[in-house]
Scaffold this active site. Structure first.
Site, mmCIF file in Angstrom:
data_model
loop_
_atom_site.group_PDB
_atom_site.id
_atom_site.type_symbol
_atom_site.label_atom_id
_atom_site.label_comp_id
_atom_site.label_asym_id
_atom_site.label_seq_id
_atom_site.Cartn_x
_atom_site.Cartn_y
_atom_site.Cartn_z
ATOM 1 N N ARG A 136 1.087 6.327 0.365
ATOM 2 C CA ARG A 136 0.146 6.023 1.265
ATOM 3 C C ARG A 136 0.016 6.534 2.817
ATOM 4 O O ARG A 136 -0.414 5.894 3.705
ATOM 5 C CB ARG A 136 -0.455 4.298 1.261
ATOM 6 C CG ARG A 136 -0.773 3.685 -0.019
ATOM 7 C CD ARG A 136 -2.160 3.851 -0.342
ATOM 8 N NE ARG A 136 -2.431 3.495 -1.421
ATOM 9 C CZ ARG A 136 -3.160 2.110 -1.617
ATOM 10 N NH1 ARG A 136 -3.441 1.533 -0.526
ATOM 11 N NH2 ARG A 136 -3.474 1.543 -2.758
ATOM 12 N N TYR A 186 -6.025 -3.924 -13.798
ATOM 13 C CA TYR A 186 -7.342 -3.782 -13.052
ATOM 14 C C TYR A 186 -8.483 -3.864 -14.151
ATOM 15 O O TYR A 186 -9.447 -4.430 -13.937
ATOM 16 C CB TYR A 186 -7.393 -2.701 -12.041
ATOM 17 C CG TYR A 186 -6.607 -2.615 -10.892
ATOM 18 C CD1 TYR A 186 -6.942 -3.274 -9.939
ATOM 19 C CD2 TYR A 186 -5.341 -2.045 -10.836
ATOM 20 C CE1 TYR A 186 -6.133 -3.565 -8.748
ATOM 21 C CE2 TYR A 186 -4.356 -2.190 -9.848
ATOM 22 C CZ TYR A 186 -4.941 -3.095 -8.665
ATOM 23 O OH TYR A 186 -4.160 -2.857 -7.497
ATOM 24 N N ARG A 245 -13.402 9.270 6.656
ATOM 25 C CA ARG A 245 -13.648 8.179 6.053
ATOM 26 C C ARG A 245 -15.104 7.701 6.030
ATOM 27 O O ARG A 245 -15.886 7.305 5.323
ATOM 28 C CB ARG A 245 -12.746 7.039 5.859
ATOM 29 C CG ARG A 245 -12.948 5.747 5.076
ATOM 30 C CD ARG A 245 -12.793 6.326 3.440
ATOM 31 N NE ARG A 245 -13.169 5.082 2.781
ATOM 32 C CZ ARG A 245 -14.426 4.829 2.328
ATOM 33 N NH1 ARG A 245 -15.703 5.609 2.844
ATOM 34 N NH2 ARG A 245 -14.927 3.772 1.423
ATOM 35 N N ARG A 261 -5.999 4.208 6.418
ATOM 36 C CA ARG A 261 -6.658 3.729 7.607
ATOM 37 C C ARG A 261 -5.951 3.654 8.820
ATOM 38 O O ARG A 261 -6.499 3.493 9.719
ATOM 39 C CB ARG A 261 -7.053 2.242 7.093
ATOM 40 C CG ARG A 261 -8.462 2.588 6.426
ATOM 41 C CD ARG A 261 -8.856 0.846 6.113
ATOM 42 N NE ARG A 261 -8.193 0.633 5.058
ATOM 43 C CZ ARG A 261 -8.143 -0.685 4.242
ATOM 44 N NH1 ARG A 261 -9.024 -1.517 5.069
ATOM 45 N NH2 ARG A 261 -7.415 -1.034 3.435
ATOM 46 N N ASP A 319 -7.215 8.201 -6.131
ATOM 47 C CA ASP A 319 -6.645 6.767 -6.356
ATOM 48 C C ASP A 319 -6.502 6.675 -7.809
ATOM 49 O O ASP A 319 -6.881 7.245 -8.700
ATOM 50 C CB ASP A 319 -8.107 5.777 -6.036
ATOM 51 C CG ASP A 319 -7.305 4.297 -6.046
ATOM 52 O OD1 ASP A 319 -6.887 3.760 -4.766
ATOM 53 O OD2 ASP A 319 -7.478 3.438 -6.905
HETATM 54 O O1 1CP Z 1 -1.729 8.847 0.765
HETATM 55 C C1 1CP Z 1 -1.550 8.484 -0.456
HETATM 56 O O2 1CP Z 1 -0.494 7.607 -0.937
HETATM 57 C C2 1CP Z 1 -2.614 8.958 -1.387
HETATM 58 C C3 1CP Z 1 -3.672 8.141 -1.959
HETATM 59 C C4 1CP Z 1 -3.511 6.631 -2.625
HETATM 60 C C5 1CP Z 1 -2.621 6.503 -3.708
HETATM 61 C C6 1CP Z 1 -1.471 7.026 -4.083
HETATM 62 C C7 1CP Z 1 -4.664 5.877 -2.590
HETATM 63 C C8 1CP Z 1 -5.839 5.850 -1.529
HETATM 64 N N1 1CP Z 1 -4.428 4.960 -3.552
HETATM 65 C C9 1CP Z 1 -3.185 5.227 -4.146
HETATM 66 C C10 1CP Z 1 -2.786 4.595 -5.427
HETATM 67 C C11 1CP Z 1 -3.136 3.101 -5.429
HETATM 68 N N2 1CP Z 1 -4.347 2.416 -5.498
HETATM 69 C C12 1CP Z 1 -2.194 2.057 -6.103
HETATM 70 C C13 1CP Z 1 -0.684 2.508 -6.463
HETATM 71 C C14 1CP Z 1 0.010 2.157 -5.437
HETATM 72 C C15 1CP Z 1 0.354 1.003 -4.986
HETATM 73 O O3 1CP Z 1 0.866 -0.012 -5.439
HETATM 74 O O4 1CP Z 1 -0.287 0.742 -3.445
HETATM 75 C C16 1CP Z 1 -2.862 1.040 -6.422
HETATM 76 C C17 1CP Z 1 -2.515 -0.299 -7.041
HETATM 77 C C18 1CP Z 1 -4.252 1.156 -6.083
HETATM 78 C C19 1CP Z 1 -5.589 0.254 -6.200
HETATM 79 C C20 1CP Z 1 -6.260 0.162 -4.787
HETATM 80 N N3 1CP Z 1 -6.949 1.279 -4.371
HETATM 81 C C21 1CP Z 1 -5.938 -0.679 -3.783
HETATM 82 C C22 1CP Z 1 -5.240 -1.943 -4.036
HETATM 83 C C23 1CP Z 1 -5.813 -3.169 -4.223
HETATM 84 C C24 1CP Z 1 -4.772 -4.323 -4.573
HETATM 85 O O5 1CP Z 1 -5.078 -4.763 -5.769
HETATM 86 O O6 1CP Z 1 -3.934 -4.578 -3.788
HETATM 87 C C25 1CP Z 1 -6.756 -0.325 -2.903
HETATM 88 C C26 1CP Z 1 -7.158 -1.234 -1.583
HETATM 89 C C27 1CP Z 1 -7.547 0.847 -3.071
HETATM 90 C C28 1CP Z 1 -8.227 1.530 -2.164
HETATM 91 C C29 1CP Z 1 -7.621 2.676 -1.487
HETATM 92 N N4 1CP Z 1 -6.904 3.883 -2.310
HETATM 93 C C30 1CP Z 1 -6.284 4.726 -1.279
HETATM 94 C C31 1CP Z 1 -7.027 4.205 -0.002
HETATM 95 C C32 1CP Z 1 -6.365 4.891 1.379
HETATM 96 C C33 1CP Z 1 -7.375 2.875 -0.095
HETATM 97 C C34 1CP Z 1 -8.127 2.142 0.916
HETATM 98 C C35 1CP Z 1 -9.821 2.412 0.836
HETATM 99 C C36 1CP Z 1 -10.155 2.744 2.239
HETATM 100 O O7 1CP Z 1 -10.510 1.795 2.854
HETATM 101 O O8 1CP Z 1 -10.132 4.092 2.982
#
Ligand code: 1CP
Length: 351
Positions: free
Chosen positions: A28, A154, A41, A32, A78
């Protein structure tokens, strides 16, 4: 399509070369906590639309590379683009995270189709193509996917969850139909990863973020075995591609995932002791990890001490410095710059 040679510190480390200091990137790393990410964004309301706009995905993938000079970039996307491409309804609610129209019955599996992946996710592959061309040759580009169990979490819960009771009840009560969903996801993830490799990624990471909610005797069946089937399927199409496995929060069951013939590296979460990992895992397989993301929020001497402890334990073997989970939004970017400095200035002493 010829893939890049193992150029750069990150790919060479996965291939077995040792350097005086380990390569570093952070899960990540685009997100943000960076003001420049928030600015891009803010131009798109829907998070999925943001992921599917190549110019924006490319820009935010490159931002942390420009700012910190990490050894690897990870394509901005994602894990939930896979259920979306399969035909399940997926959306993101502001401040709440992902929402899905939950699967409640195996009769709904028929609506999910792998046939749409190439077309639906074409913008992701286009972003990869252009990001690879824009990156310095020594910076690796990683692709990724959610592992089948985490995607199923999910898809069945319809969102994140505290206890994952719905998905676990289904897996325990109706293992045959749950197995059908896992099989479909194995095939879908192989397709999605193969297309990412064909577009130019130099390696892939499989995120099994919720593996740790399963009891140990269920882990092989629903987490490890599907991940191994994905690795086998992907290597049939792309024999050389490095694969990093991240089964989060599985504790000492990590020993089951210690399979160097299947995975190029294991990403260890914050709960795994560096000393134990150095003894039990690292002699067999390259490790990646595992600074607590909250240490990166705390910064200062606490972070310095903990980063040095990890480096002193794991920096002597095959190792990629990373966090134990993703960067959190309240992280001060200056702490990230400081961490990169600590890792790059580390002087290995006696192991
Ligand atoms: O920089 C990076 O790592 C690239 C982008 C990336 C990756 C690898 C994002 C962007 N998401 C992910 C993977 C991801 N998404 C995972 C696996 C890694 C982990 O365990 O964190 C999971 C579980 C998700 C699901 C997801 N997408 C969540 C988690 C929700 C939960 O159940 O806790 C969330 C909040 C998102 C949205 C998301 N994805 C990525 C970002 C930057 C965001 C936030 C959105 C925003 O407000 O901009």
């Amino acid at each position: 399509m010829s893939r890049q040679k193992a150029e750069g510190k990150f790919l060479q480390t996965l291939a077995g070369t040792r350097f005086p200091t380990p390569p570093i990137w952070l899960m990540r790393q685009a997100g943000r906590y960076l003001p420049e990410y928030r600015a891009v964004r803010a131009t798109t309301k829907s998070f999925l639309e943001f992921c599917y706009t190549p110019d924006k995905a490319i820009e935010v993938t490159l931002q942390p590379i420009r700012r910190f000079g990490f050894d690897a970039a990870i394509i901005f996307s994602d894990i939930l683009v896979v259920p979306d491409a399969l035909g399940q309804k997926v959306w993101f609610e502001e401040g709440e995270g992902p929402k899905l129209e939950a699967l409640t019955d195996p009769s709904q599996f028929g609506r999910l189709s792998r046939a749409r992946i190439a077309d639906h996710l074409a913008p992701v592959y286009e972003a990869i193509r252009q990001t690879r061309a824009a990156l310095p040759p020594e910076t690796a580009l990683l692709g990724f996917a959610g592992a089948p169990f985490t995607l199923a979490c999910y898809m069945i819960e319809g969102s994140g969850s505290k206890d994952f009771a719905k998905v676990k009840t289904w897996a325990y009560s109706h293992p045959e139909s749950f197995g059908l969903l896992i099989d479909l996801l194995v095939e879908a993830v192989v397709d999605h990863l193969a297309y990412q490799v064909e577009a130019g990624v130099n390696g892939v990471q499989l995120f099994d973020s919720w593996a740790g909610v399963l009891p140990e005797e269920q882990l092989f069946h629903w987490s490890l075995d599907p991940m191994m089937r994905i690795a086998k399927g992907l290597r049939e199409r792309h024999p050389e591609v490095p694969i990093i496995a991240f089964p989060r929060a599985v504790g000492p069951a990590m020993l089951m995932y210690r399979r160097p013939d299947t995975f190029s590296a294991l990403s260890i979460d914050t709960g795994i002791g560096a000393h134990w990992a150095a003894k039990e895992l690292q002699p067999h397989i390259c490790l990646q990890g595992n600074l607590d993301p909250i240490m990166l929020v705390a910064g200062g001497q606490a972070m310095e001490r903990e980063a040095m402890r990890i480096l002193d334990k794991l920096g002597h073997g095959p190792f990629v410095f990373n966090l134990g989970h993703g960067v959190v939004p309240q992280t001060p970017p200056d702490n990230v710059a400081h961490l990169v400095e600590i890792v790059r200035n580390w002087k290995p002493g006696a192991p």
